[in-house]
Write a protein that holds these residues in place. Structure first.
Motif, PDB file in Angstrom:
ATOM      1  N   MET A   1       0.529  -1.480  -0.066  1.00  0.00           N
ATOM      2  CA  MET A   1      -0.383  -0.028   0.260  1.00  0.00           C
ATOM      3  C   MET A   1       0.551   1.649   0.269  1.00  0.00           C
ATOM      4  O   MET A   1       0.341   2.528   0.151  1.00  0.00           O
ATOM      5  N   GLY A   2       2.251   0.847   0.322  1.00  0.00           N
ATOM      6  CA  GLY A   2       3.100   2.109  -0.318  1.00  0.00           C
ATOM      7  C   GLY A   2       3.417   2.382   1.729  1.00  0.00           C
ATOM      8  O   GLY A   2       3.530   4.080   1.503  1.00  0.00           O
ATOM      9  N   ARG A   3       3.025   2.148   2.027  1.00  0.00           N
ATOM     10  CA  ARG A   3       3.209   2.502   3.670  1.00  0.00           C
ATOM     11  C   ARG A   3       4.207   1.714   4.399  1.00  0.00           C
ATOM     12  O   ARG A   3       3.624   0.630   5.155  1.00  0.00           O
ATOM     13  N   PRO A   4       5.602   1.463   4.287  1.00  0.00           N
ATOM     14  CA  PRO A   4       6.182  -0.012   4.536  1.00  0.00           C
ATOM     15  C   PRO A   4       6.469   0.452   5.953  1.00  0.00           C
ATOM     16  O   PRO A   4       7.024   1.283   6.047  1.00  0.00           O
ATOM     17  N   SER A   5       6.942  -0.384   6.508  1.00  0.00           N
ATOM     18  CA  SER A   5       6.916   0.135   8.483  1.00  0.00           C
ATOM     19  C   SER A   5       8.267  -1.437   8.514  1.00  0.00           C
ATOM     20  O   SER A   5       7.718  -2.785   8.344  1.00  0.00           O
ATOM     21  N   PRO A   6       9.743  -0.820   9.081  1.00  0.00           N
ATOM     22  CA  PRO A   6      10.200  -1.548   9.219  1.00  0.00           C
ATOM     23  C   PRO A   6       9.741  -2.770  10.120  1.00  0.00           C
ATOM     24  O   PRO A   6      10.154  -3.953  10.020  1.00  0.00           O
ATOM     25  N   ARG A   7       8.675  -2.815  11.329  1.00  0.00           N
ATOM     26  CA  ARG A   7       8.544  -3.145  12.157  1.00  0.00           C
ATOM     27  C   ARG A   7       6.653  -2.823  12.454  1.00  0.00           C
ATOM     28  O   ARG A   7       6.140  -2.133  12.881  1.00  0.00           O
ATOM     29  N   PRO A   8       5.733  -4.177  11.472  1.00  0.00           N
ATOM     30  CA  PRO A   8       4.491  -3.575  11.952  1.00  0.00           C
ATOM     31  C   PRO A   8       3.646  -3.221  13.354  1.00  0.00           C
ATOM     32  O   PRO A   8       4.201  -3.938  13.994  1.00  0.00           O
ATOM     33  N   PRO A   9       3.410  -2.924  13.180  1.00  0.00           N
ATOM     34  CA  PRO A   9       2.292  -2.851  14.634  1.00  0.00           C
ATOM     35  C   PRO A   9       1.945  -4.194  15.252  1.00  0.00           C
ATOM     36  O   PRO A   9       1.565  -4.896  14.292  1.00  0.00           O
ATOM     37  N   ARG A  10       2.284  -4.603  16.883  1.00  0.00           N
ATOM     38  CA  ARG A  10       1.821  -6.222  16.931  1.00  0.00           C
ATOM     39  C   ARG A  10       0.944  -5.888  17.093  1.00  0.00           C
ATOM     40  O   ARG A  10      -0.188  -7.162  17.886  1.00  0.00           O
ATOM     41  N   THR A  11      -0.007  -4.798  17.149  1.00  0.00           N
ATOM     42  CA  THR A  11      -1.397  -4.624  18.045  1.00  0.00           C
ATOM     43  C   THR A  11      -2.406  -4.951  16.468  1.00  0.00           C
ATOM     44  O   THR A  11      -3.294  -4.520  16.325  1.00  0.00           O
ATOM     45  N   ALA A  12      -1.722  -4.967  15.275  1.00  0.00           N
ATOM     46  CA  ALA A  12      -2.696  -5.633  14.094  1.00  0.00           C
ATOM     47  C   ALA A  12      -3.448  -6.717  13.929  1.00  0.00           C
ATOM     48  O   ALA A  12      -3.022  -7.630  13.763  1.00  0.00           O
ATOM     49  N   ALA A  13      -4.780  -6.237  13.916  1.00  0.00           N
ATOM     50  CA  ALA A  13      -5.277  -8.147  14.197  1.00  0.00           C
ATOM     51  C   ALA A  13      -5.760  -8.514  12.821  1.00  0.00           C
ATOM     52  O   ALA A  13      -5.556  -7.140  11.602  1.00  0.00           O
ATOM     53  N   ARG A  14      -5.277  -9.538  11.966  1.00  0.00           N
ATOM     54  CA  ARG A  14      -5.042  -9.925  10.595  1.00  0.00           C
ATOM     55  C   ARG A  14      -6.877 -10.275  10.256  1.00  0.00           C
ATOM     56  O   ARG A  14      -7.128 -11.486  11.110  1.00  0.00           O
ATOM     57  N   MET A  15      -7.395  -9.759   9.441  1.00  0.00           N
ATOM     58  CA  MET A  15      -8.670 -11.002   9.416  1.00  0.00           C
ATOM     59  C   MET A  15      -9.226 -10.750   7.744  1.00  0.00           C
ATOM     60  O   MET A  15      -9.145  -9.677   6.869  1.00  0.00           O
ATOM     61  N   ALA A  16      -9.898 -11.289   7.163  1.00  0.00           N
ATOM     62  CA  ALA A  16     -10.124 -11.391   5.826  1.00  0.00           C
ATOM     63  C   ALA A  16     -11.984 -13.052   6.066  1.00  0.00           C
ATOM     64  O   ALA A  16     -12.361 -13.067   7.394  1.00  0.00           O
ATOM     65  N   ARG A  17     -13.188 -11.999   5.520  1.00  0.00           N
ATOM     66  CA  ARG A  17     -14.243 -12.264   5.871  1.00  0.00           C
ATOM     67  C   ARG A  17     -14.276 -13.693   5.254  1.00  0.00           C
ATOM     68  O   ARG A  17     -14.024 -14.383   4.309  1.00  0.00           O
TER      69      ARG A  17
END
Length: 177
Positions: A153-169
């Motif tokens: 998405m053009g928002r690279p993060s060297p350390r993605p937030p540990r609080t990101a929940a990953r979901m897909a319907r």
């Protein structure tokens, strides 16, 4: 209480002669986080947790059997108390509800105030689609996915937030929703 809670207090039970701060705890404590109790005045007992309570933690405080006031009267009334740290709360969602189109098999990233366990997300998160009167369950995706998607998405993060929940319907939404 709330996530990160470090102290619980109970007032109104006199501990012993003049509220001796060395008097024993009036509670049996059941909690995943250790701690230490103390009297701060003749009627207030404080329990200091060793660390802030993580989300989803519930600590139980039960008055000790046979507890009596300084006057020798049995302590009556409510006997059990709890401190509930609560669970994670969504702070940001990508894509947001204001994005123009949501795909039928959309993947959502949710940044929360606390780390969310995959089991908690699977049990408590859902998608709501306009025109469908039901909660659509979600599937928790691989832990490395948030970082990959943010990079795409053009928002690279060297350390993605540990609080990101990953979901897909788990179920595709009807076309046009």
């Amino acid at each position: 209480a709330g996530a990160g809670c470090r102290q619980a207090a109970a007032a109104g039970v006199v501990s012993g002669p003049l509220g001796d701060p060395r008097a024993a705890s009036p509670f049996d404590v059941t909690c995943a986080v250790s701690g230490q109790g103390r009297w701060v005045d003749p009627q207030t007992f404080v329990y200091d947790f060793a660390n802030g309570l993580p989300g989803g933690t519930v600590c139980k405080f039960k008055l000790r059997s046979g507890l009596k006031s300084v006057s020798g009267y049995a302590v009556t009334g409510q006997q059990e108390f709890s401190v509930d740290a609560g669970g994670p709360v969504a702070r940001a969602v990508l894509p947001s509800q204001y994005d123009s189109e949501i795909e039928e098999d959309q993947v959502f990233l949710v940044a929360a105030n606390l780390p969310a366990t995959p089991a908690s997300v699977a049990a408590n998160a859902y998608c709501a689609v306009k025109g469908i009167g039901e909660k659509i369950p979600v599937e928790v995706l691989a832990p490395d996915l948030p970082g990959k998607l943010l990079g795409e998405m053009g928002r690279p993060s060297p350390r993605p937030p540990r609080t990101a929940a990953r979901m897909a319907r788990r179920r595709a939404a009807p076309s046009g929703h």
